[in-house]
Motif scaffolding. Structure first.
Motif, PDB file in Angstrom:
ATOM      1  N   GLU A   4       0.835  -1.201   0.000  1.00  0.00           N
ATOM      2  CA  GLU A   4       0.000   0.000   0.000  1.00  0.00           C
ATOM      3  C   GLU A   4       0.868   1.249   0.000  1.00  0.00           C
ATOM      4  O   GLU A   4       1.873   1.320   0.685  1.00  0.00           O
ATOM      5  CB  GLU A   4      -0.917   0.010   1.213  1.00  0.00           C
ATOM      6  N   GLN A   5       0.445   2.212  -0.810  1.00  0.00           N
ATOM      7  CA  GLN A   5       1.165   3.480  -0.911  1.00  0.00           C
ATOM      8  C   GLN A   5       0.146   4.623  -0.852  1.00  0.00           C
ATOM      9  O   GLN A   5      -0.092   5.291  -1.844  1.00  0.00           O
ATOM     10  CB  GLN A   5       1.950   3.547  -2.225  1.00  0.00           C
ATOM     11  N   ASN A   8       1.146   8.031  -2.287  1.00  0.00           N
ATOM     12  CA  ASN A   8       1.615   8.092  -3.664  1.00  0.00           C
ATOM     13  C   ASN A   8       0.418   8.351  -4.579  1.00  0.00           C
ATOM     14  O   ASN A   8      -0.426   7.479  -4.754  1.00  0.00           O
ATOM     15  CB  ASN A   8       2.307   6.778  -4.047  1.00  0.00           C
ATOM     16  N   HIS A  11      -0.234   5.690  -7.276  1.00  0.00           N
ATOM     17  CA  HIS A  11      -0.427   4.289  -6.904  1.00  0.00           C
ATOM     18  C   HIS A  11      -1.665   3.722  -7.596  1.00  0.00           C
ATOM     19  O   HIS A  11      -2.742   4.288  -7.526  1.00  0.00           O
ATOM     20  CB  HIS A  11      -0.573   4.151  -5.388  1.00  0.00           C
TER      21      HIS A  11
END
Length: 81
Positions: A4-5, A8, A11
């Motif tokens: 998980e980002q 970002n 993403h």
């Protein structure tokens, strides 16, 4: 480590989606003015742009930064395909 980002903004968004949405928003001519790379200036296509950007990190960074600044105020899934 997790995949998980949450911070970002790119993403889950493919490079093809990035290039396609920028091209739809600006067109090749304006896109080439905003990011001065040959794949946007000389006989541009999504396919040739993806090939170049996958090999050239500095250019990809510029294109991704333009995408984030262009669409950051919108839902990133809006108009996604």
């Amino acid at each position: 480590m997790t995949n998980e980002q949450p911070k970002n903004p790119l993403h889950g968004i493919t490079l093809e989606t990035v290039v396609t949405r920028l091209q739809e928003r600006y067109g090749w001519e304006e896109l080439a003015q905003r990011v001065n790379i040959n794949c946007f200036k000389s006989d541009p296509s999504i396919k040739s742009s993806l090939k170049f950007l996958r090999k050239t990190q500095w250019a990809r960074d510029k294109v991704e930064a333009l995408y984030v600044s262009t669409f950051s105020k919108n839902d990133p899934w809006e108009k996604s395909r």
